[in-house]
Scaffold this motif. Sequence first.
Motif, PDB file in Angstrom:
ATOM      1  N   ALA A   1      -7.428  14.782  15.127  1.00 38.49           N
ATOM      2  CA  ALA A   1      -7.890  14.338  13.812  1.00 38.49           C
ATOM      3  C   ALA A   1      -7.942  15.503  12.828  1.00 38.49           C
ATOM      4  O   ALA A   1      -7.609  15.340  11.642  1.00 38.49           O
ATOM      5  N   SER A   2      -8.360  16.681  13.296  1.00 40.28           N
ATOM      6  CA  SER A   2      -8.432  17.849  12.406  1.00 40.28           C
ATOM      7  C   SER A   2      -7.047  18.248  11.925  1.00 40.28           C
ATOM      8  O   SER A   2      -6.850  18.569  10.744  1.00 40.28           O
ATOM      9  N   TRP A   3      -6.081  18.235  12.857  1.00 42.50           N
ATOM     10  CA  TRP A   3      -4.707  18.555  12.455  1.00 42.50           C
ATOM     11  C   TRP A   3      -4.219  17.572  11.399  1.00 42.50           C
ATOM     12  O   TRP A   3      -3.636  17.966  10.383  1.00 42.50           O
ATOM     13  N   TRP A   4      -4.453  16.288  11.615  1.00 41.08           N
ATOM     14  CA  TRP A   4      -3.973  15.270  10.680  1.00 41.08           C
ATOM     15  C   TRP A   4      -4.668  15.394   9.320  1.00 41.08           C
ATOM     16  O   TRP A   4      -4.026  15.349   8.266  1.00 41.08           O
ATOM     17  N   LEU A   5      -5.985  15.579   9.337  1.00 35.35           N
ATOM     18  CA  LEU A   5      -6.726  15.671   8.088  1.00 35.35           C
ATOM     19  C   LEU A   5      -6.347  16.918   7.278  1.00 35.35           C
ATOM     20  O   LEU A   5      -6.159  16.843   6.058  1.00 35.35           O
ATOM     21  N   LEU A   6      -6.234  18.046   7.960  1.00 36.36           N
ATOM     22  CA  LEU A   6      -6.027  19.302   7.244  1.00 36.36           C
ATOM     23  C   LEU A   6      -4.577  19.513   6.815  1.00 36.36           C
ATOM     24  O   LEU A   6      -4.321  20.216   5.837  1.00 36.36           O
ATOM     25  N   TRP A   7      -3.620  18.923   7.554  1.00 39.11           N
ATOM     26  CA  TRP A   7      -2.212  19.181   7.237  1.00 39.11           C
ATOM     27  C   TRP A   7      -1.421  17.950   6.792  1.00 39.11           C
ATOM     28  O   TRP A   7      -0.269  18.079   6.413  1.00 39.11           O
ATOM     29  N   ARG A   8      -2.040  16.786   6.820  1.00 41.26           N
ATOM     30  CA  ARG A   8      -1.275  15.586   6.477  1.00 41.26           C
ATOM     31  C   ARG A   8      -1.956  14.718   5.432  1.00 41.26           C
ATOM     32  O   ARG A   8      -1.501  13.595   5.188  1.00 41.26           O
ATOM     33  N   THR A   9      -3.037  15.183   4.816  1.00 43.80           N
ATOM     34  CA  THR A   9      -3.733  14.369   3.822  1.00 43.80           C
ATOM     35  C   THR A   9      -4.001  15.195   2.560  1.00 43.80           C
ATOM     36  O   THR A   9      -4.081  16.427   2.614  1.00 43.80           O
ATOM     37  N   PRO A  10      -4.157  14.524   1.402  1.00 42.27           N
ATOM     38  CA  PRO A  10      -4.523  15.240   0.174  1.00 42.27           C
ATOM     39  C   PRO A  10      -5.848  15.999   0.312  1.00 42.27           C
ATOM     40  O   PRO A  10      -6.010  17.093  -0.237  1.00 42.27           O
TER      41      PRO A  10
END
Length: 427
Positions: free
Chosen positions: A231-240
Amino acid sequence: MTATMTDTPPPAAPKADTATRSGRSLGQILLIVAGALLLVAAVRVISGSDQLTSEGQVSAAFSLAVPIGLAGLAGLWSERSGVVNIGLEGMMILGTFGAGWIGWQSSPWLGLLCGIGFGVLGGLLHAVATVTFGVDHIVSGVAINLLALGTTQYLAKLFFVDGKAAEAGGNPKQSPPVDSLPSFDVPGLSSGLHSVEAHHWFLISDIAGILGGLVTDMSVVTVLAIALFVASWWLLWRTPFGLRLRSCGENPIAAESLGVNVYKYKYAAVAVSGGLAGLGGAFLALVTSHTYLENQTGGRGYIGLAAMIFGNWRPGGLAMGAGLFGYSDALQLRSGGETVHALLLLLFVLLLAMAGWKLYKKAIVQGAVSAVVAVAVLVWYLTTDEVPSDFVGATPYVVTLLVLSLSAQRLRMPKADGMRYRKGQGK
């Protein structure tokens, strides 16, 4: 019209993010993993130390890696927003106390939430000091470590020495026992891999032992930790949201010019950082020992920081670093001098390879030093049967120093990490 930030990064962000990429393809990474497996399997066969890749060893390493990984992930959230968090150790200490204090009185699940909450409080304290008042980040972090240690020692004497707590086994240095959180094996897969490992076949049994350790006696908190990494990877690198947060750590002035509330994102990141560190402390109290113990963290907050730096401030590399440190910790706790002695052979091969690489790159002095140390390690391996117990206990910390020294040349921290920021300073 006022500029706002959506999916468009600040001017410096694309270049900074590109600079953090390793440049390795998936095929190269798989080749490195395969080579590492072959090397470890060969060392196991030559040394006769089957514990190197046993299911029990890997399972223990995985369990020990979780609090280190959570501490490292906590540091990643904070430092990606530009706030250095040396106070991770203190936030983990708060998490262990909160989990033990509430856990024995109610349920381990409430203890887990309380451990996270205590960590968040430590994170917010660090954010107030560094973001609002501009205190030096290192000074604030050290102060939080000292404050957390003193506070939990005082509270333990206050809550665990009298009444029901004392009758249940509490004392000034530990809480009463806490009920266990659920753990599980993957049905069928765990027993099948164990039977393959028992044959001690070259490479095949090693792979089976490693995979078996990953699916045996797994705590639900371990599954939660894995989900948090993803989730951290997705939030930090794949979201505004992640783009804005990382821009605060790279170029807060540019981020502010595009409408980002830098203070808000820094506060959010440091609060999440505290919660993750508190969860790591709660894991120690609820899963590892089933009670709060004084000095329970044992420096894992600092090792988590080392894992984060080894991982170049990215979740994937951080996970690998946490696994390495957890594995070295498990070796010294489970296997003792004989298995650590087998690692000397592995260290010799790695140092010899490094010497060859440095000489190939015309770094004569570094190559010669690596070669001399490799020969010394080989002599140590051939002339002894096991490693002294004092050195065995220091294995995780020696590994920490070696890994950081070997990876230092390729590291790149966020550009504004640790720098004091004031709203409107770019005008």
